[in-house]
Design a protein around this motif. Structure first.
Motif, PDB file in Angstrom:
ATOM      1  N   LEU A 117      -7.361 -11.924 -18.033  1.00  0.00           N
ATOM      2  CA  LEU A 117      -8.446 -12.909 -17.942  1.00  0.00           C
ATOM      3  C   LEU A 117      -8.503 -13.810 -19.176  1.00  0.00           C
ATOM      4  O   LEU A 117      -8.927 -14.962 -19.098  1.00  0.00           O
ATOM      5  CB  LEU A 117      -9.803 -12.200 -17.759  1.00  0.00           C
ATOM      6  N   ALA A 118      -8.076 -13.277 -20.315  1.00  0.00           N
ATOM      7  CA  ALA A 118      -8.108 -14.073 -21.550  1.00  0.00           C
ATOM      8  C   ALA A 118      -7.117 -15.239 -21.485  1.00  0.00           C
ATOM      9  O   ALA A 118      -7.205 -16.210 -22.237  1.00  0.00           O
ATOM     10  CB  ALA A 118      -7.805 -13.175 -22.751  1.00  0.00           C
ATOM     11  N   GLY A 119      -6.159 -15.123 -20.573  1.00  0.00           N
ATOM     12  CA  GLY A 119      -5.254 -16.243 -20.308  1.00  0.00           C
ATOM     13  C   GLY A 119      -4.492 -16.713 -21.526  1.00  0.00           C
ATOM     14  O   GLY A 119      -4.076 -15.922 -22.372  1.00  0.00           O
ATOM     15  N   ILE A 120      -4.358 -18.012 -21.627  1.00  0.00           N
ATOM     16  CA  ILE A 120      -3.523 -18.599 -22.690  1.00  0.00           C
ATOM     17  C   ILE A 120      -4.058 -18.303 -24.091  1.00  0.00           C
ATOM     18  O   ILE A 120      -3.321 -18.283 -25.069  1.00  0.00           O
ATOM     19  CB  ILE A 120      -3.351 -20.117 -22.446  1.00  0.00           C
ATOM     20  N   ASP A 121      -5.368 -18.015 -24.176  1.00  0.00           N
ATOM     21  CA  ASP A 121      -5.970 -17.717 -25.493  1.00  0.00           C
ATOM     22  C   ASP A 121      -5.847 -16.238 -25.870  1.00  0.00           C
ATOM     23  O   ASP A 121      -6.190 -15.855 -26.982  1.00  0.00           O
ATOM     24  CB  ASP A 121      -7.464 -18.083 -25.485  1.00  0.00           C
ATOM     25  N   GLY A 122      -5.392 -15.398 -24.956  1.00  0.00           N
ATOM     26  CA  GLY A 122      -5.336 -13.957 -25.210  1.00  0.00           C
ATOM     27  C   GLY A 122      -3.957 -13.488 -25.629  1.00  0.00           C
ATOM     28  O   GLY A 122      -3.051 -14.304 -25.849  1.00  0.00           O
ATOM     29  N   PRO A 123      -3.788 -12.163 -25.706  1.00  0.00           N
ATOM     30  CA  PRO A 123      -2.518 -11.605 -26.186  1.00  0.00           C
ATOM     31  C   PRO A 123      -1.334 -11.907 -25.273  1.00  0.00           C
ATOM     32  O   PRO A 123      -0.192 -11.909 -25.724  1.00  0.00           O
ATOM     33  CB  PRO A 123      -2.781 -10.101 -26.234  1.00  0.00           C
ATOM     34  N   ARG A 124      -1.599 -12.195 -24.007  1.00  0.00           N
ATOM     35  CA  ARG A 124      -0.487 -12.495 -23.096  1.00  0.00           C
ATOM     36  C   ARG A 124      -0.005 -13.938 -23.255  1.00  0.00           C
ATOM     37  O   ARG A 124       1.094 -14.281 -22.829  1.00  0.00           O
ATOM     38  CB  ARG A 124      -0.901 -12.251 -21.636  1.00  0.00           C
ATOM     39  N   GLY A 125      -0.871 -14.798 -23.778  1.00  0.00           N
ATOM     40  CA  GLY A 125      -0.461 -16.180 -24.061  1.00  0.00           C
ATOM     41  C   GLY A 125      -0.150 -17.014 -22.834  1.00  0.00           C
ATOM     42  O   GLY A 125       0.587 -17.999 -22.909  1.00  0.00           O
ATOM     43  N   LYS A 126      -0.710 -16.635 -21.675  1.00  0.00           N
ATOM     44  CA  LYS A 126      -0.526 -17.471 -20.483  1.00  0.00           C
ATOM     45  C   LYS A 126      -1.666 -17.227 -19.494  1.00  0.00           C
ATOM     46  O   LYS A 126      -2.369 -16.210 -19.588  1.00  0.00           O
ATOM     47  CB  LYS A 126       0.823 -17.203 -19.821  1.00  0.00           C
ATOM     48  N   ASN A 127      -1.844 -18.149 -18.587  1.00  0.00           N
ATOM     49  CA  ASN A 127      -2.929 -18.026 -17.614  1.00  0.00           C
ATOM     50  C   ASN A 127      -2.491 -17.240 -16.382  1.00  0.00           C
ATOM     51  O   ASN A 127      -1.329 -17.303 -15.981  1.00  0.00           O
ATOM     52  CB  ASN A 127      -3.418 -19.413 -17.189  1.00  0.00           C
ATOM     53  N   PHE A 128      -3.447 -16.518 -15.796  1.00  0.00           N
ATOM     54  CA  PHE A 128      -3.187 -15.736 -14.581  1.00  0.00           C
ATOM     55  C   PHE A 128      -4.107 -16.203 -13.463  1.00  0.00           C
ATOM     56  O   PHE A 128      -5.106 -16.875 -13.696  1.00  0.00           O
ATOM     57  CB  PHE A 128      -3.424 -14.246 -14.855  1.00  0.00           C
ATOM     58  N   ASN A 129      -3.763 -15.787 -12.260  1.00  0.00           N
ATOM     59  CA  ASN A 129      -4.570 -16.107 -11.091  1.00  0.00           C
ATOM     60  C   ASN A 129      -4.889 -14.794 -10.384  1.00  0.00           C
ATOM     61  O   ASN A 129      -4.076 -13.864 -10.425  1.00  0.00           O
ATOM     62  CB  ASN A 129      -3.756 -17.024 -10.167  1.00  0.00           C
TER      63      ASN A 129
END
Ligand SMILES: O=P(O)(O)OC[C@H]1O[C@](O)(COP(=O)(O)O)[C@@H](O)[C@@H]1O
Ligand SMILES: [Mg+2]
Ligand SMILES: [Mg+2]
Length: 335
Positions: A212-224
């Motif tokens: 959920l944190a998307g591009i700003d989170g540890p995964r560094g990308k957006n999800f759906n």
């Protein structure tokens, strides 16, 4: 009607299994017709009772169960194990196979014209009814599902890849369209019933938080996110374009082992997913190595592309306090 002709193209189906697979396909195409008629035909979505697992049974659950049991009789099936029956029941005394089936998956969607399905699993029968289904999922010799959606399709595995069939409305036969279906990589979709967030364990919350944190989170990308509430429809989407599905255990009473049933939901879907190149676990260990403790036993269930499923296992393996911090700070498994 049409019951005397083959209901599925048989060239990729092992000789000895054609009779039961044809029976499954025949009932599936009849169900597809009944479902398409909806309110023009018989009432399908009204409640008629409760099954062993405490789920309400809809008219279509019972109709489908009875149709499969009847059609499979005389096709070499010794034992019939269904979500809608208390115990494993005998069909042909000399039969070679046992079939475990969720005759109608996604019952809550019957009335709202959203995709529903049928899931099945096939083993070599043993003399004992219970022993025929309470065994490692890896002993399945075939598994499949039918999706009743805008198109009706059947996915099948016999242990060497996944075959995809489409029900041809012109001929009323399931036609093979892909003999080697594989899960594509790269989807950024996850499927989970997020209304249960407060009930999940820390690792599952952390995994979803990081998505959920998307591009700003540890995964560094957006999800759906997607949630159809039909396991078959979620599986079909993941087989078609990738992603991950989670129905974890949670702290609600009765959900200590999640919601989905091992024998006739998770084992067959896990077999298909692995055969398509993906992975399926109980959030830690592979489903294919597991044995159900009873016919209607549940298991937490996570499946999809291998890398995504491995990440959930990794979150589960971390000590509680490290769960999110470690992933964030060190950027482990980034993207
Ligand atoms: O309503 P929930 O808790 O989101 O559960 C949805 C899940 O329940 C199921 O509908 C269970 O299957 P049945 O309809 O065969 O009981 C799955 O298809 C689906 O993934
Ligand atoms: Mg189901
Ligand atoms: Mg069902």
């Amino acid at each position: 009607m049409l019951d005397t002709v083959a209901s599925i193209e048989t060239r990729e189906i092992p000789d000895g299994m054609r009779a039961p697979i044809d029976a499954l396909a025949r009932v599936a195409r009849n169900l597809s017709f009944t479902i398409r008629r909806g309110a023009l035909g018989q009432s399908l979505g009204h409640e008629v009772g409760e099954n062993t697992d405490g789920d309400t049974q809809k008219a279509l659950d019972v109709l489908a169960d009875e149709a499969f049991a009847k059609a499979l009789t005389g096709t070499g099936v010794r034992w019939y194990a269904s979500e809608e029956r208390d115990a494993v029941e005998p069909l042909d005394v000399d039969g070679r196979f046992v079939i475990a089936i969720d005759p109608l998956d996604g019952s809550s969607n019957i009335d709202v014209n959203v995709s529903i399905g049928t899931i099945f699993s096939i083993y070599e029968a043993k003399a004992n009814a219970q022993a025929s289904v309470l065994r490692p999922a890896s002993e399945q010799i075939a598994a499949g599902y039918v999706i009743y959606g805008p198109q009706s399709q059947m996915m099948l595995t016999f242990g060497s890849g996944v075959q995809q069939y489409v029900l041809d409305p012109e001929s009323d036969v399931f036609r093979l369209v892909d003999a080697a279906k594989t899960i594509p990589d790269g989807s950024s979709e996850f499927a989970i019933n997020a209304s249960n967030y407060r009930h999940w364990s820390k690792p599952i919350r952390a995994y979803i938080d990081d998505c959920l944190a998307g591009i700003d989170g540890p995964r560094g990308k957006n999800f759906n996110m997607r949630w159809v509430a039909s396991l078959v429809a979620e599986t079909h989407r993941i087989l078609s374009r990738g992603g991950i599905f989670l129905y974890p255990s949670d702290d609600r009473s009765g959900y200590e082992r999640g919601r989905l049933r091992m024998v006739y939901e998770c084992a067959p879907i896990a077999f298909l997913i692995e055969q398509a190149g993906g992975a399926a676990t109980d959030s830690c260990d592979p489903i294919m190595g597991m044995t159900a403790s009873e016919l209607h036993a549940r298991t937490p269930f996570v499946f999809g592309t291998r890398e995504k499923v491995a990440r959930v296992t990794a979150y589960n393996d971390l000590p509680d306090q490290e769960v999110s911090a470690l992933f964030g700070a060190r950027g482990l498994f980034r993207a």
